[in-house]
Design a protein around this motif. Structure first.
Motif, PDB file in Angstrom:
ATOM      1  N   TRP A   1       0.839  -1.201   0.000  1.00  0.00           N
ATOM      2  CA  TRP A   1       0.000   0.000   0.000  1.00  0.00           C
ATOM      3  C   TRP A   1       0.872   1.249   0.000  1.00  0.00           C
ATOM      4  N   LYS A   2       1.930   1.227   0.803  1.00  0.00           N
ATOM      5  CA  LYS A   2       2.854   2.370   0.815  1.00  0.00           C
ATOM      6  C   LYS A   2       3.492   2.537  -0.561  1.00  0.00           C
ATOM      7  N   TRP A   3       3.925   1.431  -1.158  1.00  0.00           N
ATOM      8  CA  TRP A   3       4.536   1.516  -2.481  1.00  0.00           C
ATOM      9  C   TRP A   3       3.555   2.091  -3.510  1.00  0.00           C
ATOM     10  N   ASP A   4       2.314   1.661  -3.442  1.00  0.00           N
ATOM     11  CA  ASP A   4       1.313   2.164  -4.396  1.00  0.00           C
ATOM     12  C   ASP A   4       1.088   3.668  -4.226  1.00  0.00           C
ATOM     13  N   ARG A   5       1.258   4.179  -3.011  1.00  0.00           N
ATOM     14  CA  ARG A   5       1.103   5.611  -2.785  1.00  0.00           C
ATOM     15  C   ARG A   5       2.301   6.400  -3.305  1.00  0.00           C
ATOM     16  N   VAL A   6       3.486   5.791  -3.228  1.00  0.00           N
ATOM     17  CA  VAL A   6       4.715   6.490  -3.584  1.00  0.00           C
ATOM     18  C   VAL A   6       5.021   6.397  -5.077  1.00  0.00           C
ATOM     19  N   ALA A   7       4.827   5.216  -5.649  1.00  0.00           N
ATOM     20  CA  ALA A   7       5.315   4.913  -6.997  1.00  0.00           C
ATOM     21  C   ALA A   7       4.876   5.901  -8.074  1.00  0.00           C
ATOM     22  N   PRO A   8       3.634   6.398  -8.066  1.00  0.00           N
ATOM     23  CA  PRO A   8       3.239   7.297  -9.165  1.00  0.00           C
ATOM     24  C   PRO A   8       4.045   8.590  -9.230  1.00  0.00           C
ATOM     25  N   TYR A   9       4.739   8.944  -8.175  1.00  0.00           N
ATOM     26  CA  TYR A   9       5.431  10.235  -8.119  1.00  0.00           C
ATOM     27  C   TYR A   9       6.944  10.106  -8.308  1.00  0.00           C
ATOM     28  N   LEU A  10       7.434   8.891  -8.500  1.00  0.00           N
ATOM     29  CA  LEU A  10       8.867   8.682  -8.617  1.00  0.00           C
ATOM     30  C   LEU A  10       9.365   9.026 -10.013  1.00  0.00           C
ATOM     31  N   SER A  11      10.621   9.472 -10.077  1.00  0.00           N
ATOM     32  CA  SER A  11      11.287   9.546 -11.366  1.00  0.00           C
ATOM     33  C   SER A  11      11.446   8.127 -11.913  1.00  0.00           C
ATOM     34  N   ASN A  12      11.687   8.026 -13.193  1.00  0.00           N
ATOM     35  CA  ASN A  12      11.945   6.725 -13.808  1.00  0.00           C
ATOM     36  C   ASN A  12      13.136   6.072 -13.104  1.00  0.00           C
ATOM     37  N   LEU A  13      12.946   4.906 -12.510  1.00  0.00           N
ATOM     38  CA  LEU A  13      14.011   4.245 -11.766  1.00  0.00           C
ATOM     39  C   LEU A  13      14.944   3.433 -12.651  1.00  0.00           C
ATOM     40  N   SER A  14      14.675   3.350 -13.921  1.00  0.00           N
ATOM     41  CA  SER A  14      15.441   2.500 -14.829  1.00  0.00           C
ATOM     42  C   SER A  14      16.925   2.850 -14.788  1.00  0.00           C
ATOM     43  N   GLY A  15      17.732   1.849 -14.444  1.00  0.00           N
ATOM     44  CA  GLY A  15      19.182   1.985 -14.443  1.00  0.00           C
ATOM     45  C   GLY A  15      19.758   2.743 -13.269  1.00  0.00           C
ATOM     46  N   ARG A  16      18.935   3.223 -12.354  1.00  0.00           N
ATOM     47  CA  ARG A  16      19.430   4.067 -11.262  1.00  0.00           C
ATOM     48  C   ARG A  16      20.033   3.227 -10.134  1.00  0.00           C
ATOM     49  N   ARG A  17      21.020   3.809  -9.449  1.00  0.00           N
ATOM     50  CA  ARG A  17      21.579   3.212  -8.239  1.00  0.00           C
ATOM     51  C   ARG A  17      20.805   3.781  -7.066  1.00  0.00           C
ATOM     52  N   ILE A  18      20.210   2.890  -6.271  1.00  0.00           N
ATOM     53  CA  ILE A  18      19.249   3.305  -5.254  1.00  0.00           C
ATOM     54  C   ILE A  18      19.703   2.823  -3.881  1.00  0.00           C
TER      55      ILE A  18
ATOM     56  N   CYS B   1      12.912  -2.843  -1.683  1.00  0.00           N
ATOM     57  CA  CYS B   1      14.091  -3.000  -2.557  1.00  0.00           C
ATOM     58  C   CYS B   1      13.735  -3.834  -3.777  1.00  0.00           C
ATOM     59  N   TRP B   2      12.997  -4.905  -3.558  1.00  0.00           N
ATOM     60  CA  TRP B   2      12.606  -5.764  -4.684  1.00  0.00           C
ATOM     61  C   TRP B   2      11.644  -5.035  -5.614  1.00  0.00           C
ATOM     62  N   ARG B   3      10.746  -4.238  -5.047  1.00  0.00           N
ATOM     63  CA  ARG B   3       9.835  -3.472  -5.908  1.00  0.00           C
ATOM     64  C   ARG B   3      10.614  -2.451  -6.749  1.00  0.00           C
ATOM     65  N   MET B   4      11.641  -1.839  -6.165  1.00  0.00           N
ATOM     66  CA  MET B   4      12.480  -0.903  -6.912  1.00  0.00           C
ATOM     67  C   MET B   4      13.198  -1.621  -8.054  1.00  0.00           C
ATOM     68  N   PHE B   5      13.737  -2.783  -7.764  1.00  0.00           N
ATOM     69  CA  PHE B   5      14.403  -3.568  -8.809  1.00  0.00           C
ATOM     70  C   PHE B   5      13.417  -3.960  -9.899  1.00  0.00           C
ATOM     71  N   GLY B   6      12.201  -4.280  -9.495  1.00  0.00           N
ATOM     72  CA  GLY B   6      11.172  -4.603 -10.470  1.00  0.00           C
ATOM     73  C   GLY B   6      10.815  -3.440 -11.370  1.00  0.00           C
ATOM     74  N   GLU B   7      11.088  -2.207 -10.915  1.00  0.00           N
ATOM     75  CA  GLU B   7      10.846  -1.013 -11.720  1.00  0.00           C
ATOM     76  C   GLU B   7      12.037  -0.676 -12.614  1.00  0.00           C
ATOM     77  N   GLY B   8      13.061  -1.545 -12.613  1.00  0.00           N
ATOM     78  CA  GLY B   8      14.175  -1.364 -13.536  1.00  0.00           C
ATOM     79  C   GLY B   8      15.436  -0.779 -12.942  1.00  0.00           C
ATOM     80  N   ALA B   9      15.507  -0.624 -11.617  1.00  0.00           N
ATOM     81  CA  ALA B   9      16.709  -0.065 -11.001  1.00  0.00           C
ATOM     82  C   ALA B   9      17.937  -0.880 -11.392  1.00  0.00           C
ATOM     83  N   GLY B  10      19.056  -0.179 -11.606  1.00  0.00           N
ATOM     84  CA  GLY B  10      20.280  -0.874 -11.980  1.00  0.00           C
ATOM     85  C   GLY B  10      20.915  -1.609 -10.822  1.00  0.00           C
ATOM     86  N   ARG B  11      20.904  -0.993  -9.644  1.00  0.00           N
ATOM     87  CA  ARG B  11      21.392  -1.619  -8.412  1.00  0.00           C
ATOM     88  C   ARG B  11      20.649  -1.027  -7.236  1.00  0.00           C
ATOM     89  N   VAL B  12      20.269  -1.891  -6.304  1.00  0.00           N
ATOM     90  CA  VAL B  12      19.570  -1.453  -5.098  1.00  0.00           C
ATOM     91  C   VAL B  12      20.350  -1.951  -3.892  1.00  0.00           C
TER      92      VAL B  12
END
Length: 330
Positions: A116-133, A144-155
């Protein structure tokens, strides 16, 4: 039973940090891990390792990281014996607080509906693709896994709770060499002004800090220039400049120090050098989002609220209200 071999777990990340020009951090981190696991090992390490050892070995596991329950699936059905081993192993890692998870059909209904927290936050995030988080106070690593699922390069998640580490490993051991890691360290253990991350998350940490401004400065130091901070914390209603400091406990928690109004929180971010800070969500925490379950059998939010007035804590303070703020480092 195998012993917990922290070097096998963390050496690949240490090597990656060196290759990425972060050798000084890798050296400091290695010394911290030696103290944590060799010099002062936790007494429950053998029990948690035994729980991991019970999990059945399965090949070609797939992860579905875009679902409410982080889901692991196998190309073949588990046998009855494997299902029993899985249940025993996962229950050996109780209590499960952050999630939910689904291990091959075994659903872990965690205390918090972290989705639920992720669903509230995710619409406002920059594109996480390739980002180091960096995820500060990451718990079991669900986000962390949800961030990786959004394409993060490393979490990289950090949380000092060792049980959280073993819960994280119960997922990672099935997925193998993926660029997601959880370090059992505190924010204070991070090098100052590392400037290594594109996005830093701090969700549910600020109110636990005696000096919230110092925490904001520490978070800013982790970010490269132009990096993004995602901050979620308890707040209270009130004008700019107002902040609640509990007399002792808040919702039965001893380590709660400051609950600012949203306008005060924005002022804090401005004073610590962030720009473009904006509140993107304010949501009251309910007993549907945080509650006792079969996988977390201790007291939860319903026990921390006034039974005659659930809009207030048992101490008489306003009930938990959480704000999410996004800001950038200039």
């Amino acid at each position: 039973m195998t012993e917990f071999n922290w070097r096998n777990r963390f050496d690949p990340l240490l090597d990656t940090l060196v290759a990425d020009g972060l050798g000084a951090w890798a050296e400091t981190l290695q010394a911290q891990l030696i103290r944590r696991f060799d010099d002062q090992p936790h007494g429950d390490l053998p029990r948690w390792q035994a729980a991991l050892d019970r999990l059945p070995a399965l090949a070609n596991v797939s992860a579905h990281l875009d679902r409410s329950a982080l889901t692991l699936t196998s190309p073949r059905p588990l046998t009855a014996e494997e299902q029993n081993q899985l249940e025993q192993g996962l229950r050996g890692l109780m209590p499960w607080r952050k999630g939910p998870f689904d291990f091959f059909g075994t659903h872990i209904d965690t205390e918090w509906r972290s989705d639920w927290k992720w669903d509230r936050v995710a619409p406002y995030l920059s594109n996480l693709s390739g980002r180091r988080i960096l995820d500060v106070g990451c718990g079991s690593g669900y986000h962390c896994w949800r961030m990786f699922g959004e394409g993060a390069g490393r979490v990289i998640g950090i949380d000092p709770g060792l049980l959280f580490l073993f819960q994280f490993l119960s997922v990672k051991d099935y997925l193998g060499d993926v660029p997601v890691d959880l370090l059992p360290i505190r924010m204070e253990d991070m090098p100052a002004d590392l400037e290594a991350f594109d996005t830093t998350f701090s969700m549910g940490v600020l109110y636990h800090r005696r000096s919230p401004l110092d925490h904001l400065l520490e978070l800013k130091g982790t970010l490269r220039r132009g990096g993004e901070l995602v901050l979620e914390t308890l707040v209270v209603e009130g004008p700019e400049g107002f902040s609640l400091m509990p007399e002792d406990r808040y919702g039965q928690m001893r380590n709660v120090w400051f609950l600012p109004s949203c306008d005060t929180l924005l002022r804090w971010l401005d004073r610590t050098g962030f720009r473009n800070a904006r509140v993107v969500d304010v949501t009251a925490t309910t007993t549907d989002e945080q509650r006792t379950t079969d996988w977390m059998r201790f007291n939860s939010l319903q026990d921390f609220l006034d039974p005659n007035d659930p809009t207030r804590t048992v101490e008489g303070y306003p009930g938990p209200l959480r704000a999410t703020v996004i800001a950038e480092k200039p």
